[in-house]
Scaffold this active site. Structure first.
Site, short mmCIF file in Angstrom:
data_model
loop_
_atom_site.label_atom_id
_atom_site.label_comp_id
_atom_site.label_asym_id
_atom_site.label_seq_id
_atom_site.Cartn_x
_atom_site.Cartn_y
_atom_site.Cartn_z
N HIS A 451 -63.71 -87.60 -20.13
CA HIS A 451 -64.30 -87.77 -21.45
C HIS A 451 -65.60 -86.99 -21.59
O HIS A 451 -65.92 -86.49 -22.67
CB HIS A 451 -64.50 -89.25 -21.77
N GLU A 687 -46.94 -87.39 -25.37
CA GLU A 687 -47.95 -87.53 -24.32
C GLU A 687 -47.46 -88.39 -23.16
O GLU A 687 -48.23 -88.77 -22.29
CB GLU A 687 -49.28 -88.04 -24.89
N ASP A 711 -53.27 -86.98 -22.20
CA ASP A 711 -52.46 -88.07 -21.64
C ASP A 711 -51.22 -87.54 -20.96
O ASP A 711 -50.79 -88.07 -19.94
CB ASP A 711 -52.09 -89.08 -22.73
N CYS A 758 -52.89 -81.08 -29.44
CA CYS A 758 -54.21 -81.58 -29.82
C CYS A 758 -55.02 -82.06 -28.62
O CYS A 758 -56.09 -82.62 -28.77
CB CYS A 758 -54.09 -82.69 -30.86
C1 PEP Z 1 -54.36 -86.58 -25.75
O1 PEP Z 1 -53.98 -87.51 -25.05
O2 PEP Z 1 -54.27 -85.38 -25.42
C2 PEP Z 1 -54.96 -86.84 -27.07
C3 PEP Z 1 -55.25 -85.85 -27.90
O3 PEP Z 1 -55.24 -88.13 -27.36
P1 PEP Z 1 -56.52 -88.93 -26.78
O4 PEP Z 1 -57.38 -87.93 -26.04
O5 PEP Z 1 -57.17 -89.54 -27.96
O6 PEP Z 1 -55.88 -89.94 -25.87
MG MG Z 2 -53.75 -89.47 -25.91
#
Ligand code: PEP
Ligand code: MG
Length: 821
Positions: A451, A687, A711, A758
């Site tokens: 993160h 994912e 994910d 994404c």
């Molecule tokens: C991902 O898992 O790549 C995603 C875009 O969702 P998040 O990062 O919110 O889990």
């Molecule tokens: Mg995700």
């Protein structure tokens, strides 16, 4: 080894400036048949990112590694400029030594040059000589015989040789490791003497404690059956410089970003967010590792210690391979040195003695042994030796973490502009940072999908992660350079490093400005393929910012922000207002609203979610929504009401089965009819590996796919994306993940639906090319990345992209993917 061809020595030249001098020496290289004419530009390109001034009136222009293909044969040319030419403000050069290095055959010439560097009178003689043979002889053979290390001492071993250490920073960790490695291959007793002090050549710590600087003459001595062979091998290694040449450019993942050859001692880490920062260190928190003082069972403690050391060695071996693939063997070699520390008998013997005789715990004993030895190193009061003490502490903490009872932290936030260093940062800590105050972020733990990395990118703060614990020992206020492009922390920047950092920052600012000015142009490849570049957002005010930054819509609205950090769920009206505000701000551009992805690491107290053993495999995302239909319905109602104001698409997170998708769609349709809204496109996030395997069936039920590579990587590689030690392995460019993306795109193509990405790799320069090549049609990235990603696509052809994607799919490791050129 090569010698200098005298026809490649040009005497009595004049040059108006550095560029002119480089072009002239480049021409000599061309005429001598060493390079193609294009390589001259490479010499100039290298100079723009790195300073090749060596000192004593000598500079060594050499091209960037990616252009090596233009070198026909390894060769060296010399341009003598008796009146000198200004290289940097205050630095005049009289000997311009142009190098075309296809292999390392030129190293002896560099070594000979290093001798001249330490001899001002000799440098002045070569700057004025009218006989090219003087230069030829000096550079080809060197003339300075090694001075004896000292008068013979009574405990010298019978066989020996004297040698000058030419490594630029002396016998520091990397060359010393190379020497120890060779020495360990022989049974003979081998000692190295510097002045009157001698140390075991098979112990890294003993060698470092000798404090051998560049230009020092040492005596290498051996006794035993294979003494002669050992001395011959060590002599060869010392003569060829002991160090690998740094592969600084080209090999790294983000080869598209500017690369700088840093001079000062540095720490290799994982590049997490691009950009450069120069400023004082501020230690955000110092995780205090707490260990038990004593233990009852010495035998058990001895086993724990051995296990922890072995586990740390495994980590270091992995780290070496990874950093080598990303940034070259030179930078990675420091991890070999760290592993060598762990092999040091003296360190473990001391710890084991404390366990056996003083009933100490493994953690306490290890901490004590490391502390004592690090003090000895640091006491030498030499900046570079102090850096070695940091290395020792770093590797010490790596082991200590595994022996800890607990780790105590005390988070605080900065109030002046600093480069923030932390053990690790929680998502909310990072999100609270003010980019005006945090010039850069460095964490000891973490990987590119942590993160910290994601949030740093979204805030536009340069960041490196996974730097190792040694960075936690850097004193507050120390001026350092953080290079988020290559993943480097320069601990003691030289003047040239500072100048390079400032220049690169200015160059990047110019490039960013050019990208910003072109940010509203579509991202169309040179051969006409269009890729949509949209934004990931997580707050109402970000919708407008996304448009201003050139976003062609929103590819992922993370709606969790509405649900976190409060006592009760948001009402339908509150949600409607928030979504409507964003739809309006987008002014006709599409927005993909992802339904709630709570669970996993994001717990919400008011939902009284039962504690789970494995929350990432538990009631998360769409599972939670399907189990709490009222929560889901309220959100869907709000989304449909907002859809009256502009183009909205709905996306479900964490779909792992076809049943989930069908149930979610049925519920959505019921709500739509209740609200009386028009139909909207419905897509799913891919994912979870099962969704990839079932992509054909899912595609029949969805209007689009958006790959959540963060994910997908975590579930595909079975690596927690936030794991403090493992998350650096969670690389979305791993071939296993890329093959999943490839399978998803092919299934979607068959069904005639489009695929976006994404997750973090959509904004990674290497990821952009590979994803485009795999057939991904939309990249959803953090707001600060939009303009750069669009610019990158505009400079790319689909043919190139497909080629890289094909080669990436054929790779067997993520390191190999990142190493592709
Ligand atoms: C991902 O898992 O790549 C995603 C875009 O969702 P998040 O990062 O919110 O889990
Ligand atoms: Mg995700």
């Amino acid at each position: 080894m090569i010698s200098l061809d005298l026809s490649a020595v040009r005497l009595g030249a004049t040059a108006v400036d550095k560029t002119d001098a480089i072009r002239q020496v480049g021409r000599i290289l061309v005429e001598a048949g060493y390079i193609e004419p294009g390589y001259v530009e490479s010499l100039l390109a290298r100079e723009r990112v790195a300073n090749t001034f060596l000192g004593n009136g000598i500079a060594i222009p050499h091209g960037v590694p990616k252009d090596r293909g233009m070198i026909k044969e390894t060769g060296v040319a010399v341009l003598q400029v008796p009146d000198g030419v200004e290289w940097n403000p205050g630095d005049r050069v009289h000997l311009v030594v142009g190098i075309a290095a296809k292999s390392d055959e030129h190293l002896q010439i560099l070594t000979n040059l290093t001798d001249v560097l330490g001899d001002a009178a000799e440098a002045a003689r070569l700057a004025r000589t009218t006989n090219p043979a003087d230069i030829g002889q000096r550079l080809s053979t060197g003339t300075a015989p090694a001075k004896p290390a000292a008068e013979p001492l009574p405990d010298d071993l019978p066989n020996h040789f004297d040698a000058v250490i030419t490594s630029p920073h002396g016998l520091h960790a990397r060359p010393a490791t190379a020497l120890v490695d060779i020495a360990k291959g022989f049974g003979a007793t081998i000692r190295v003497r510097h002045g009157n002090r001698a140390g075991d050549a098979k112990s890294l710590i003993a060698l470092l404690n000798l404090g051998i600087e560049s230009g020092t003459t040492i005596r290498v001595m051996a006794e035993g059956a294979d003494a002669d062979a050992a001395l011959a091998a060590l002599r060869d290694a010392i003569d060829s410089g002991l160090e690998e040449e740094e592969e600084t450019a080209g090999a790294a993942g983000s080869a598209e970003l500017p690369r700088i050859d840093w001079e000062g001692p540095s720490v290799a880490a994982v590049a997490a967010s691009p950009g450069l920062a120069l400023g004082p260190v501020w230690q955000y928190q110092r995780g205090k590792i707490v260990v038990a003082a004593t233990a009852r069972d010495p035998a058990a403690e001895l086993t724990r210690l051995d296990r922890a050391i072995e586990a740390a060695k495994r980590e270091l071996a992995e780290l070496y391979e990874e950093v080598k693939a990303r940034t070259g063997a030179g930078k990675a070699a420091i991890f070999l040195a760290h592993a060598e520390f762990l092999a040091d008998q003296g360190l473990t013997d001391r710890a084991k003695l404390l366990i056996r005789e003083d009933a100490r715990s493994a953690g306490y004993a290890w901490e004590q042994s490391i502390g004592e030895q690090a003090k000895v190193l640091a006491a030498q009061q030499d900046a570079l030796l102090a850096a070695r003490a940091l290395d020792l502490r770093d590797v010490g903490r790596r082991v200590l973490r595994m022996l800890a009872e607990r780790i105590e932290d005390e988070p605080k936030l900065p109030d002046t502009p600093v480069i923030l260093i932390a053990d690790d940062l929680s998502p909310s800590d990072t999100a609270r940072l003010d980019p005006a105050l945090a010039l850069g972020i460095c964490t000891a733990a973490g990987g590119p999908t942590s993160h910290t990395a994601i949030i740093a990118r979204s805030l536009g703060i340069p960041a490196v992660v996974g730097a190792g614990d040694s960075v936690l020992d850097i004193a507050d206020g120390s001026p350092i350079v953080l290079d988020g492009n290559s993943g480097t922390l320069v601990l003691i920047p030289t003047d040239a490093d500072r100048a390079n950092a400032e220049r690169a920052r200015a160059d990047m600012a110019t490039q960013r400005e050019a990208e910003r000015r072109a940010c509203y142009q579509p991202a169309i490849t040179t051969d006409g393929a269009r890729i949509e570049v949209v934004a990931n957002i997580a707050a109402p005010e970000e919708a407008g910012r996304a448009v201003e930054a050139g976003g062609e819509g929103v590819g992922l609205l993370r709606t969790e922000f509405l649900f976190l950090g409060r006592d009760q769920a948001p009402s339908e009206d509150e949600q409607t207002a928030a979504y409507t505000e964003m739809v309006r701000a987008l002014n006709g551009l599409p927005i993909i609203i992802r339904t709630l992805d709570i669970g996993g690491d994001k717990a919400v107290p008011y939902m009284s979610m039962p504690a789970e053993e494995n929350p990432f495999l538990g009631e998360r995302g769409i599972r939670l929504c399907l189990n709490r239909p009222e929560l889901f319905r309220t959100q869907l109602r709000a989304i449909f009401r907002a859809a009256a104001h502009g183009p909205v698409r709905i996306m479900y997170p964490m779909i792992s089965t076809l049943e989930e998708l069908k149930r979610a769609k049925a519920l959505t349709e019921e709500v739509r009819l209740e609200v009386g809204a028009a139909p909207v496109e419905i897509g799913i996030m891919i994912e979870v590996p099962s969704a990839v395997m079932m992509a054909e069936e899912l595609a029949a039920e969805a209007d689009f796919f958006s790959i959540g590579s963060n994910d997908l990587t975590q579930y595909c590689l079975a690596v927690d994306r936030m794991h403090p030690l493992l998350s650096r392995q969670a690389d979305g460019l791993h071939p296993a993940v890329l093959r999943m993306i490839d399978a998803t795109v092919r299934a979607a193509d068959k069904a005639g639906i489009w695929v976006g990405v994404c997750g973090g790799i959509a904004g990674d320069p290497r990821g952009v090319v590979i994803l485009a090549g795999l057939g991904v049609r939309e990249l959803s990235v953090s707001i600060p990345s939009i303009a750069a990603v669009k610019a990158q696509i505009r400079g790319l052809s689909m043919e190139q992209a497909r080629g890289l994607a094909r080669r990436a799919l054929a790779c067997s490791t993520s390191a190999a993917v990142r190493g592709l050129r």
